[in-house]
Design a protein around this motif. Structure first.
Motif, short mmCIF file in Angstrom:
data_model
loop_
_atom_site.label_atom_id
_atom_site.label_comp_id
_atom_site.label_asym_id
_atom_site.label_seq_id
_atom_site.Cartn_x
_atom_site.Cartn_y
_atom_site.Cartn_z
N MET A 1 28.96 46.57 26.52
CA MET A 1 29.27 47.98 26.76
C MET A 1 28.83 48.45 28.15
N THR A 2 28.42 47.50 29.00
CA THR A 2 27.94 47.83 30.35
C THR A 2 26.82 48.87 30.30
N ILE A 3 25.80 48.54 29.52
CA ILE A 3 24.63 49.41 29.37
C ILE A 3 23.44 48.71 30.01
N HIS A 4 22.65 49.45 30.77
CA HIS A 4 21.49 48.85 31.44
C HIS A 4 20.16 49.43 30.98
N LEU A 5 20.23 50.34 29.99
CA LEU A 5 19.01 51.00 29.52
C LEU A 5 19.06 51.14 28.01
N SER A 6 18.03 50.63 27.34
CA SER A 6 18.03 50.69 25.89
C SER A 6 16.66 51.09 25.36
N TYR A 7 16.66 51.91 24.31
CA TYR A 7 15.41 52.30 23.65
C TYR A 7 15.46 51.87 22.19
N ILE A 8 14.34 51.37 21.72
CA ILE A 8 14.20 51.13 20.28
C ILE A 8 13.35 52.28 19.75
N TYR A 9 13.96 53.16 18.97
CA TYR A 9 13.23 54.30 18.41
C TYR A 9 12.67 53.88 17.05
N ILE A 10 11.37 53.64 17.02
CA ILE A 10 10.75 53.12 15.79
C ILE A 10 9.89 54.20 15.16
N ARG A 11 9.90 54.27 13.84
CA ARG A 11 9.12 55.32 13.18
C ARG A 11 7.64 55.15 13.52
N GLY A 12 6.95 56.27 13.66
CA GLY A 12 5.58 56.26 14.15
C GLY A 12 4.60 55.47 13.30
N PRO B 1 33.23 56.40 26.71
CA PRO B 1 34.30 56.69 27.68
C PRO B 1 34.60 55.47 28.55
N LYS B 2 35.83 55.35 28.97
CA LYS B 2 36.22 54.21 29.81
C LYS B 2 35.58 54.30 31.20
N ASP B 3 35.41 55.54 31.62
CA ASP B 3 34.86 55.81 32.94
C ASP B 3 33.39 55.36 33.04
N LEU B 4 33.11 54.49 33.98
CA LEU B 4 31.77 53.91 34.09
C LEU B 4 30.88 54.65 35.10
N SER B 5 31.33 55.82 35.57
CA SER B 5 30.59 56.48 36.63
C SER B 5 29.22 56.98 36.16
N ARG B 6 29.09 57.33 34.87
CA ARG B 6 27.79 57.75 34.36
C ARG B 6 27.13 56.58 33.62
N ALA C 1 28.51 59.40 21.81
CA ALA C 1 29.21 58.46 22.69
C ALA C 1 29.70 59.15 23.96
N SER C 2 29.92 60.47 23.92
CA SER C 2 30.27 61.15 25.18
C SER C 2 29.06 61.86 25.79
N ILE C 3 28.29 62.60 24.98
CA ILE C 3 27.07 63.23 25.50
C ILE C 3 25.95 62.97 24.51
N GLY C 4 25.07 62.04 24.87
CA GLY C 4 23.99 61.66 23.96
C GLY C 4 22.64 61.83 24.61
N ALA C 5 21.85 60.78 24.64
CA ALA C 5 20.49 60.87 25.17
C ALA C 5 20.52 61.20 26.66
N PHE C 6 19.73 62.18 27.07
CA PHE C 6 19.63 62.60 28.46
C PHE C 6 20.99 62.99 29.04
N GLY C 7 21.87 63.46 28.16
CA GLY C 7 23.20 63.87 28.59
C GLY C 7 24.14 62.72 28.88
N LEU C 8 23.69 61.50 28.61
CA LEU C 8 24.50 60.32 28.96
C LEU C 8 25.24 59.79 27.73
N PRO C 9 26.36 59.10 27.96
CA PRO C 9 27.05 58.47 26.83
C PRO C 9 26.10 57.51 26.11
N THR C 10 26.01 57.64 24.79
CA THR C 10 24.98 56.91 24.04
C THR C 10 25.55 56.33 22.75
N ILE C 11 25.16 55.08 22.50
CA ILE C 11 25.49 54.47 21.22
C ILE C 11 24.21 54.30 20.44
#
Lengths: 157, 422
Positions: free
Chosen positions: B112-123, B67-72, B194-204
């Motif tokens: 993408m103005t993202i400040h939090l990233s996770y690398i999900y790696i297989r166990g 979303p264009k809106d950066l509020s979340r 991209a609109s509601i992903g991880a923790f309810g936040l926009p996620t790529i």
């Protein structure tokens, strides 16, 4: 009987919590911690994690049983997991599983009476270019042959 | 051939930040900080970078869905849950060039103005997770991650999150649930991540290789990357070859390479001079090709015309003398094991496919079993929340369509002509 993390594990758990916007996200890492601390994910461990995270034990149980890497029963000192998916099978994995099974005198899914080895059949371990592959605890062993496996099993203390 | 990713992988030191920087590492990140964000996304669009996890969705377009809106706040999740049988390329990047991935995360996050990233790696990738953790610690220490990166004013935190053994978690919404501490059940879409992903936040969610291509694209320009591939499929791709070849392994090749050349030139041809019988070209879920069908360019469109796909870049080479019913029974057992159980057609369908193929292999097949398999397939395809059902159906149908006589012979002779073994 109730269980609890050691101080080290407790500190680690707090550090894990700080990485996520909510507590539930710490469930998978906490289950790993429990497995390390208690040897396996016992019923008591599930109740303990549920309490730490603040969800019902049934929720933790549901998560723990969904994933294959959480052991709900004790496993041997060495957990030998041999891949049997397509690339490994094409290069002889079925024979290797049979061989190890005979050598250890246990069927896949069982643990030797001395508690040293648990044998499991694994699905794709993501190392197909060096098939056949097995995982022993955290370590991968690749390009396996019967001789290589024998040498490794002989070497493990 | 220009190597975008693997150029320095032979050097053991390359996994550490100093050696990475010596080869020009993190210069693309510095360059990105001087570019308008929209231009970074444009370069990735121009690069024709298609998602390397299997679906092949254009990365630049995906990034545009936020979303264009950066509020979340938004989240970038790197999919390192490499689990598609036959696929083992992301493991190579993470163990040999983890800073490529981290620099890519930095650039993508800034764009993408993202400040939090996770690398999900297989166990199971315990060692690779450790290499990543070390690389992340180094990057923080040198100021390539954390607060005010390279004095740009941009902040970014990156964490490794380990999966725990579930193929389904490679599907992006399942992965998101797993990241949130839940069972890895896929979510209905929409809403899209991209609109509601991880923790309810926009996620790529992007694959490891996809993100690792980004530094080169920014350093050299999207058009140059595009030119390394073919139309609509930019760049190189990592192709993992396994099975009966002389030199199995990961090869970095143009997206326009010919599948026959992958096997006979790059992977050294058939092991022990055996004849080729069949190829599963893009991970176990992709439709199988007969040996006379492999003269095809390895890009998404050409492979599509051949009725299959390059998927996650895992080429599984099956030699003459292999029982195709047995090979399919291995695959069907896998999908039955990995179905998450949420949708009935998949939970029941994968189980029945596995049972029926196994009984045919064991000489217990009945007349009509092959038709029954195809009917089960029809009742699964496209009828579930996620594509795991389709992923089981595509090999099942293609094995039957292309090797029907082997299935029939098992049923007629009431035994496996190959003696129930590989």
């Amino acid at each position: 009987m109730s269980v609890a993390f050691s101080d080290t594990a407790r500190t680690e758990f707090e550090r894990i919590l700080s990485r996520y916007p909510d507590r539930e996200a710490a469930i998978l890492p906490a289950l790993y911690l429990a497995q390390r601390e208690f040897g396996y994910v016992s019923d008591e461990a599930i109740v303990y994690i549920a309490d730490l995270v603040g969800v019902p034990p049934a929720f933790i149980e549901g998560v723990a049983t969904f994933y294959t890497m959480y052991n709900r029963k004790p496993v041997g000192k060495y957990h030998v997991q041999i891949c049997r998916n397509i690339s490994c099978s094409l290069l002889g994995a079925e024979h290797l599983i049979e061989h190890v099974s005979k050598r250890l005198g246990i069927k896949p899914g069982e643990t030797t009476p001395d508690g040293k080895f648990t044998l499991s059949k694994a699905e794709c371990l993501g190392s197909c270019g060096t098939a056949p592959v097995m995982q022993v605890n955290d370590d991968y062993h690749e390009d396996l042959t019967q001789e290589k496996i024998d040498a490794l099993l002989d070497r493990l203390p | 051939m220009e190597q975008v990713l693997t150029k320095h992988f032979a050097d053991d030191r390359y996994r550490h930040v100093d050696a990475y920087v010596e080869t020009g590492g993190y210069e693309a990140l510095r360059k990105a900080f001087g570019m308008p964000k929209g231009q970074i996304v444009d370069e990735v669009r121009k690069a024709n970078l298609r998602g390397r996890g299997g679906a092949g969705f254009p990365a630049g377009v995906k990034w545009g869905f936020l979303p264009k809106d950066l509020s979340r706040p938004r989240v970038l999740v790197v999919n390192a849950d490499e689990g598609e049988p036959g696929t083992f390329k992301d493991r190579l990047i993470m163990s040999r060039g983890p800073h490529l991935l981290l620099e890519g995360i930095g650039i993508a996050s800034f764009a993408m103005t993202i400040h939090l990233s996770y690398i999900y790696i297989r166990g199971e990738f315990v060692r690779e997770a450790k290499v990543l953790e070390e690389a992340i610690a180094e990057a923080y220490a040198k100021g390539y991650l954390g607060k005010n990166i390279l004095n740009s004013g941009f902040d970014l935190d990156v964490y490794v999150h380990r999966g725990a053994g579930a193929y389904i978690c490679g599907e992006e919404t399942s992965l998101i649930n797993s990241l949130e501490g839940k069972r890895g059940w896929p979510r209905l879409k929409p809403p899209f991540p991209a609109s509601i992903g991880a923790f309810g936040l926009p996620t790529i969610v992007n694959n490891v290789e996809t993100i690792s291509d980004v530094p080169w694209i920014i350093a050299n320009g999207g058009e140059r990357f595009a030119a390394l591939g073919v139309e609509k499929n930019g760049g190189t791709r990592l192709v993992g070859v396994s099975g009966a070849v002389e030199r199995p392994g990961v090869y970095e090749l143009s997206a326009g390479v010919n599948l026959r050349d992958i096997i006979y030139v790059h992977a050294g041809g058939m092991k022990d001079g055996k004849e080729l019988k069949a190829v599963i070209p893009g991970g176990s879920s992709t439709p199988v090709l007969r040996s006379d069908e492999i003269d095809v360019t390895y890009d998404i469109e050409s492979m599509g015309k051949a009725g299959t796909m390059p998927g996650s870049g895992g080429v599984i080479v099956i030699p003459e003398g292999t029982c195709m019913v047995r090979a399919l029974s291995v695959l069907m057992r896998f999908y039955a094991h990995e179905s998450c159980g949420q949708c009935t057609p998949c939970r029941e369908g994968t189980g029945w496919l596995s049972k029926i193929v196994r009984r045919i292999e064991e000489g217990q097949g009945k007349e009509g079993d092959v038709e029954l398999l195809l009917d089960v397939c029809d009742n699964m395809m496209g009828r579930t929340i996620c594509p795991l059902a389709d992923a089981a159906v595509m090999p099942a149908q293609s094995f039957i369509w292309k090797f029907r006589e082997e299935f029939d012979r098992h049923i007629e002779d009431r035994k496996c002509p190959y003696g129930n073994k590989f």
